[in-house]
Motif scaffolding. Structure first.
Motif, PDB file in Angstrom:
ATOM      1  N   PHE A 255      -6.800  15.302   5.472  1.00 15.70           N
ATOM      2  CA  PHE A 255      -6.907  13.908   5.831  1.00 15.70           C
ATOM      3  C   PHE A 255      -5.741  13.255   5.199  1.00 15.70           C
ATOM      4  O   PHE A 255      -5.371  13.264   4.307  1.00 15.70           O
ATOM      5  N   ILE A 256      -5.764  11.980   6.090  1.00 15.84           N
ATOM      6  CA  ILE A 256      -4.879  10.951   5.638  1.00 15.84           C
ATOM      7  C   ILE A 256      -5.505   9.940   4.482  1.00 15.84           C
ATOM      8  O   ILE A 256      -6.559   9.643   4.646  1.00 15.84           O
ATOM      9  N   VAL A 257      -4.820   9.693   3.574  1.00 14.41           N
ATOM     10  CA  VAL A 257      -5.387   8.580   2.367  1.00 14.41           C
ATOM     11  C   VAL A 257      -4.453   7.594   2.318  1.00 14.41           C
ATOM     12  O   VAL A 257      -3.297   7.869   2.336  1.00 14.41           O
TER      13      VAL A 257
ATOM     14  N   PHE B 211      -6.577  12.821  13.149  1.00 13.27           N
ATOM     15  CA  PHE B 211      -6.930  12.888  11.457  1.00 13.27           C
ATOM     16  C   PHE B 211      -7.920  11.879  11.113  1.00 13.27           C
ATOM     17  O   PHE B 211      -8.015  10.773  11.469  1.00 13.27           O
ATOM     18  N   SER B 212      -8.685  12.304   9.953  1.00 16.30           N
ATOM     19  CA  SER B 212      -9.563  11.306   9.452  1.00 16.30           C
ATOM     20  C   SER B 212      -8.754  10.231   8.533  1.00 16.30           C
ATOM     21  O   SER B 212      -7.745  10.872   7.804  1.00 16.30           O
ATOM     22  N   LEU B 213      -9.055   9.104   8.218  1.00 19.39           N
ATOM     23  CA  LEU B 213      -8.324   8.198   7.156  1.00 19.39           C
ATOM     24  C   LEU B 213      -9.357   7.873   6.151  1.00 19.39           C
ATOM     25  O   LEU B 213     -10.437   7.095   6.434  1.00 19.39           O
ATOM     26  N   VAL B 214      -8.781   7.887   5.063  1.00 16.00           N
ATOM     27  CA  VAL B 214      -9.852   7.589   3.709  1.00 16.00           C
ATOM     28  C   VAL B 214      -9.108   6.399   3.059  1.00 16.00           C
ATOM     29  O   VAL B 214      -7.564   6.386   2.559  1.00 16.00           O
ATOM     30  N   ILE B 215      -9.555   5.237   3.179  1.00 13.16           N
ATOM     31  CA  ILE B 215      -9.009   3.870   2.179  1.00 13.16           C
ATOM     32  C   ILE B 215      -9.408   4.023   0.807  1.00 13.16           C
ATOM     33  O   ILE B 215     -10.678   3.974   0.950  1.00 13.16           O
TER      34      ILE B 215
ATOM     35  N   TYR C  85       0.987  -1.148   0.093  1.00 15.60           N
ATOM     36  CA  TYR C  85      -0.055   0.091  -0.064  1.00 15.60           C
ATOM     37  C   TYR C  85       0.854   1.131   0.052  1.00 15.60           C
ATOM     38  O   TYR C  85       1.976   1.187   0.243  1.00 15.60           O
ATOM     39  N   THR C  86       0.244   2.438  -0.310  1.00 14.91           N
ATOM     40  CA  THR C  86       1.085   3.631  -0.206  1.00 14.91           C
ATOM     41  C   THR C  86       0.175   4.493   0.626  1.00 14.91           C
ATOM     42  O   THR C  86      -1.056   4.549   0.347  1.00 14.91           O
ATOM     43  N   LEU C  87       0.779   5.234   1.436  1.00 13.35           N
ATOM     44  CA  LEU C  87       0.117   5.957   2.267  1.00 13.35           C
ATOM     45  C   LEU C  87       0.661   7.593   2.105  1.00 13.35           C
ATOM     46  O   LEU C  87       1.770   7.980   2.118  1.00 13.35           O
ATOM     47  N   ASN C  88      -0.324   8.450   2.217  1.00 16.07           N
ATOM     48  CA  ASN C  88       0.061   9.792   1.957  1.00 16.07           C
ATOM     49  C   ASN C  88      -0.510  10.816   3.201  1.00 16.07           C
ATOM     50  O   ASN C  88      -1.765  10.719   3.643  1.00 16.07           O
ATOM     51  N   LEU C  89       0.328  11.387   3.983  1.00 16.44           N
ATOM     52  CA  LEU C  89      -0.070  12.431   5.105  1.00 16.44           C
ATOM     53  C   LEU C  89      -0.288  13.671   4.673  1.00 16.44           C
ATOM     54  O   LEU C  89       0.618  14.173   3.603  1.00 16.44           O
ATOM     55  N   PRO C  90      -1.257  14.275   5.310  1.00 17.97           N
ATOM     56  CA  PRO C  90      -1.312  15.817   4.766  1.00 17.97           C
ATOM     57  C   PRO C  90      -0.255  16.654   5.222  1.00 17.97           C
ATOM     58  O   PRO C  90       0.493  16.318   6.204  1.00 17.97           O
ATOM     59  N   PRO C  91      -0.019  17.904   4.664  1.00 14.12           N
ATOM     60  CA  PRO C  91       1.124  18.806   5.171  1.00 14.12           C
ATOM     61  C   PRO C  91       0.971  19.259   6.524  1.00 14.12           C
ATOM     62  O   PRO C  91       1.911  19.546   7.058  1.00 14.12           O
TER      63      PRO C  91
ATOM     64  N   ASN D   3     -14.248  13.330  -5.459  1.00 12.32           N
ATOM     65  CA  ASN D   3     -13.428  13.829  -4.168  1.00 12.32           C
ATOM     66  C   ASN D   3     -14.178  14.811  -3.367  1.00 12.32           C
ATOM     67  O   ASN D   3     -14.301  14.382  -2.098  1.00 12.32           O
ATOM     68  N   ASP D   4     -14.681  15.632  -4.131  1.00  9.15           N
ATOM     69  CA  ASP D   4     -15.519  16.823  -3.139  1.00  9.15           C
ATOM     70  C   ASP D   4     -16.624  16.247  -2.589  1.00  9.15           C
ATOM     71  O   ASP D   4     -17.030  16.454  -1.585  1.00  9.15           O
ATOM     72  N   LEU D   5     -17.361  15.432  -3.445  1.00  9.86           N
ATOM     73  CA  LEU D   5     -18.527  14.929  -2.817  1.00  9.86           C
ATOM     74  C   LEU D   5     -18.313  13.792  -1.605  1.00  9.86           C
ATOM     75  O   LEU D   5     -19.266  13.914  -0.547  1.00  9.86           O
ATOM     76  N   LEU D   6     -17.378  12.984  -1.820  1.00  4.13           N
ATOM     77  CA  LEU D   6     -17.148  11.912  -0.588  1.00  4.13           C
ATOM     78  C   LEU D   6     -16.544  12.667   0.434  1.00  4.13           C
ATOM     79  O   LEU D   6     -16.810  12.118   1.699  1.00  4.13           O
ATOM     80  N   TRP D   7     -15.862  13.749   0.294  1.00  2.15           N
ATOM     81  CA  TRP D   7     -15.236  14.198   1.615  1.00  2.15           C
ATOM     82  C   TRP D   7     -16.389  14.940   2.281  1.00  2.15           C
ATOM     83  O   TRP D   7     -16.631  14.914   3.590  1.00  2.15           O
TER      84      TRP D   7
END
Length: 302
Positions: free
Chosen positions: A86-88, A55-59, A41-47, A289-293
């Protein structure tokens, strides 16, 4: 369970993930061994990760034949995560042993290698959530699942089988194909996005391009309306030359079901890029992306 860490450094140097290190690192490619399989998996943390918390996590799960890098690029979800804070994480399905080495998810009745080899992707995502919550500053009540096509199908299965971990789901270009009755222990909010032009997974149900049969989206969402004990039947709130927006409301625990059916696009992530050279052009009248967030921010686990 074994964890092998491959880190993409912003700079060089060591760091702790729960405090401010000398050199902040925001992206990780990792391997998590689950059920004897090395899952990537690849993980991205926000700035703001190293200066904030909770933080929220989106899988975010790719479609059949896709992978983490492809879905991150075509969905543009990392851009949204960095802006919204958020973290994705982009997990990857198990690779097939065929010539194409295609990655798929076992969503029940779909798809291909993962289904045929009974890969326990529900357990993989469960262990991934546990690992990420224990390692990063994630609010365990604010974990969400989203996915395109086969990845969306797995999101539905997670909602059925793991509702204690997933606060809400958002899906695109898919349907629900679980093989066992869906009996979640709590209502799960659902956002579904689809195109009338999708020939891979037809929204009306039937056989798609892959020659697999898919249940109609309306029937799936009506099942979820019953599961969530929604007292209001489906209400069409928008229906024009752009899209049809249907909502099921007055559900238990204030869970809603929302359905966007676009007139444009095809089998693609709305507002994103085509999945490949021969892929459909995604819808431009809505932005997934806008709708889901906006949708996810309304819900958290009890």
């Amino acid at each position: 369970m074994t964890i092998v860490l491959f880190t993409i450094f912003s700079f060089t140097g060591c760091r702790r993930r729960d405090s401010i290190p000398i050199d902040n690192v925001f992206r990780f490619k990792e391997i998590l061994t689950v059920d004897g399989l090395q899952r990537t998996y690849t993980l991205n943390l926000p700035p703001t990760y190293y200066t904030s918390s909770d933080f929220s996590l989106v899988i975010a799960m790719h479609g059949g034949g896709g992978n983490a890098d492809q879905f991150e690029t075509t969905s543009k979800l990392t851009d949204k995560a960095n802006t919204a804070g958020f973290i994705v994480v982009y997990p990857e399905g198990v690779q097939s042993d065929g010539l194409l080495k295609a990655r798929t998810w076992n969503a029940g009745g779909c798809c291909d290698y993962a289904r045929d080899h009974n890969i326990d992707d529900v357990n993989f995502i469960r262990q991934l959530i546990n690992h990420l919550i224990s390692t990063y500053k994630i609010n365990p009540k604010r974990v969400y699942a989203t996915g395109h096509s086969n990845g969306g199908m797995l999101s539905y299965r997670l909602a059925c089988e793991m509702p204690e971990k997933i606060a809400a789901i958002a899906t695109s270009s898919c349907t629900m194909v679980v093989k066992q009755p869906c009996n979640p222990s709590r209502p799960v909010p659902v956002l579904h996005m689809h195109s009338v032009k999708d020939e891979h997974v037809p929204y009306k149900g039937g056989v798609g391009i892959s020659n697999a049969y898919f249940p109609p989206v309306d029937s799936v969402l009506n099942v979820w309306s019953a599961i969530n004990a929604c007292s209001n039947p489906a209400q069409v709130l928008v229906n024009d030359n752009r899209y049809k927006y249907t909502k099921w409301s007055d559900c238990e625990d204030n869970a809603t079901i929302q359905y966007y059916l676009t007139q444009d696009g095809g089998h693609g992530w709305p507002g994103g890029l085509p999945g490949g050279p021969n892929s459909d052009t995604p819808s431009t009248v809505i932005n997934a992306n806008d709708l889901l967030w906006d949708f996810f921010q309304q819900y958290q686990l009890p």
